[in-house]
Scaffold this active site. Structure first.
Site, PDB file in Angstrom:
ATOM      1  N   ASP A   1      74.244  37.182 110.829  1.00  0.00           N
ATOM      2  CA  ASP A   1      73.141  37.928 110.219  1.00  0.00           C
ATOM      3  C   ASP A   1      73.389  38.178 108.723  1.00  0.00           C
ATOM      4  O   ASP A   1      74.523  38.517 108.329  1.00  0.00           O
ATOM      5  CB  ASP A   1      73.035  39.264 110.967  1.00  0.00           C
ATOM      6  CG  ASP A   1      71.787  40.046 110.632  1.00  0.00           C
ATOM      7  OD1 ASP A   1      70.756  39.418 110.328  1.00  0.00           O
ATOM      8  OD2 ASP A   1      71.848  41.291 110.682  1.00  0.00           O
ATOM      9  N   HIS A   2      72.360  38.021 107.911  1.00  0.00           N
ATOM     10  CA  HIS A   2      72.421  38.335 106.476  1.00  0.00           C
ATOM     11  C   HIS A   2      73.591  37.680 105.747  1.00  0.00           C
ATOM     12  O   HIS A   2      74.327  38.359 105.004  1.00  0.00           O
ATOM     13  CB  HIS A   2      72.489  39.848 106.249  1.00  0.00           C
ATOM     14  CG  HIS A   2      71.164  40.536 106.416  1.00  0.00           C
ATOM     15  ND1 HIS A   2      70.135  40.373 105.519  1.00  0.00           N
ATOM     16  CD2 HIS A   2      70.709  41.360 107.389  1.00  0.00           C
ATOM     17  CE1 HIS A   2      69.089  41.092 105.936  1.00  0.00           C
ATOM     18  NE2 HIS A   2      69.409  41.688 107.067  1.00  0.00           N
TER      19      HIS A   2
HETATM   20  O1  G3H Z   1      69.594  42.460 110.158  1.00  0.00           O
HETATM   21  C1  G3H Z   1      69.710  43.552 110.752  1.00  0.00           C
HETATM   22  C2  G3H Z   1      68.605  44.489 110.829  1.00  0.00           C
HETATM   23  O2  G3H Z   1      67.683  44.247 109.846  1.00  0.00           O
HETATM   24  C3  G3H Z   1      69.030  45.884 111.058  1.00  0.00           C
HETATM   25  O3  G3H Z   1      68.327  46.866 110.327  1.00  0.00           O
HETATM   26  O4  G3H Z   1      69.910  48.709 110.735  1.00  0.00           O
HETATM   27  O5  G3H Z   1      67.693  49.156 109.772  1.00  0.00           O
HETATM   28  O6  G3H Z   1      67.890  48.466 112.144  1.00  0.00           O
HETATM   29  P1  G3H Z   1      68.458  48.388 110.771  1.00  0.00           P
HETATM   30 ZN    ZN Z   2      68.322  42.885 108.226  1.00  0.00          ZN
END
Ligand code: G3H
Ligand code: ZN
Length: 284
Positions: free
Chosen positions: A83-84
């Site tokens: 992720d990211h």
């Molecule tokens: O990529 C992960 C999510 O966008 C998590 O975002 O922590 O605000 O739920 P959040």
């Molecule tokens: Zn995110």
């Protein structure tokens, strides 16, 4: 069960018209909670490891190995997603560790650079059968650097997907990362317009700040993958806090991490219900 592809989970959800829960884990107990919650809901799930989580642990491999082993030990259909990620080397390492999908996050880059890098990474991943998510129009909130007022333009989004070849697109529609109160208002009309304009599944980030009813409405309007982390961290940490407040003499981490894992699993199961995913595991 062995790891499945995120694309398979998202495709199956699209056919059945529900959302796919994508939940982040930093600790082994959180990996277990995500899988236990999905098993409780009889739903498939995306287990996410973020670049930030890797930075915290200092290495990807231990977390990747734990996640793969945890998935293999349950009956839950699950995929493993990076992720990211902003670093190409980390994406390469994750793919070599068996991740089924990655999110390349070039959202802070100027358009041409975001398109160029995303296209290159997508081509590299596709040669290896890996599903790619990218982002256009930064979902605000991280480090307080961005306001939740950012919006993805449907025309630009369609062009971005065409030029990069990505499999899914994270869009900015009113949510903001790391909210600890669930009071975000989504632009559901924009979600519907993006759904019309963009030929790949849409991903909602920063879902922790979105109330249950709005999350369900976002799925109906066209969001397919729902990324949620902070809210589950809050449930996990809240449980630790409660146990330690009641029994300050405890020293065995199992005594407070165990209840936290249980509370997080229950919430994962409940959120999967909000996304309409309960009972969907059989379809995979
Ligand atoms: O990529 C992960 C999510 O966008 C998590 O975002 O922590 O605000 O739920 P959040
Ligand atoms: Zn995110």
């Amino acid at each position: 069960m062995t790891l499945l592809g995120t694309g398979d989970l998202v495709r199956a959800a699209g056919e059945r018209g529900h959302g796919v829960g994508a939940f982040n884990a930093v600790l082994l107990e959180q990996l277990e909670a995500v899988l236990a919650g999905a098993e409780q809901a009889d739903a498939a799930v995306v287990v996410q490891v973020s670049e930030n989580a890797v930075a915290y642990r200092g290495a990807l491999r231990p977390l990747a190995a734990a996640a793969t082993a945890a998935v293999a030990a349950t009956r839950t259909p699950a995929s493993l997603h990076l992720d990211h990620a902003t670093r190409t080397e980390l994406i390469h390492e994750a793919v070599n560790c068996g991740f089924a999908s990655v999110m390349y996050d070039g959202s802070r880059l100027p358009w041409a650079e975001n398109v160029g890098r995303t296209r290159e990474i997508t081509a590299w991943c596709h040669e290896r059968g890996v599903w790619v998510e990218a982002e256009l129009g930064e979902v605000g909130g991280k480090d307080g650097a961005h306001a939740p007022g950012v919006r993805t333009d449907p025309g630009e989004a369609a062009r971005f997907v065409e030029e990069t070849g990505v499999d899914a697109l994270a869009v900015a529609v009113g949510s903001s990362h790391a909210m600890t109160e669930r009071r975000a208002e989504l632009d559901l009309a924009l979600v519907a317009r993006l759904r019309e304009a963009v030929p790949v599944p849409l991903v909602l980030h920063g879902s922790s700040g979105v109330p249950d009813g709005t999350l369900a409405a976002a799925v109906t309007a066209g969001i397919r993958k729902v990324n949620l982390s902070t809210h589950l961290n809050a449930v996990f940490t809240g449980a630790v806090r409660d146990v330690l407040a009641q029994r300050p003499e405890l020293v065995d981490p199992r005594r407070y991490l165990g209840p936290a894992r249980e509370a997080m699993a229950d919430e994962v199961a409940r959120i999967l219900g909000v996304l309409g995913a309960t009972g969907s595991a059989a379809a995979l």
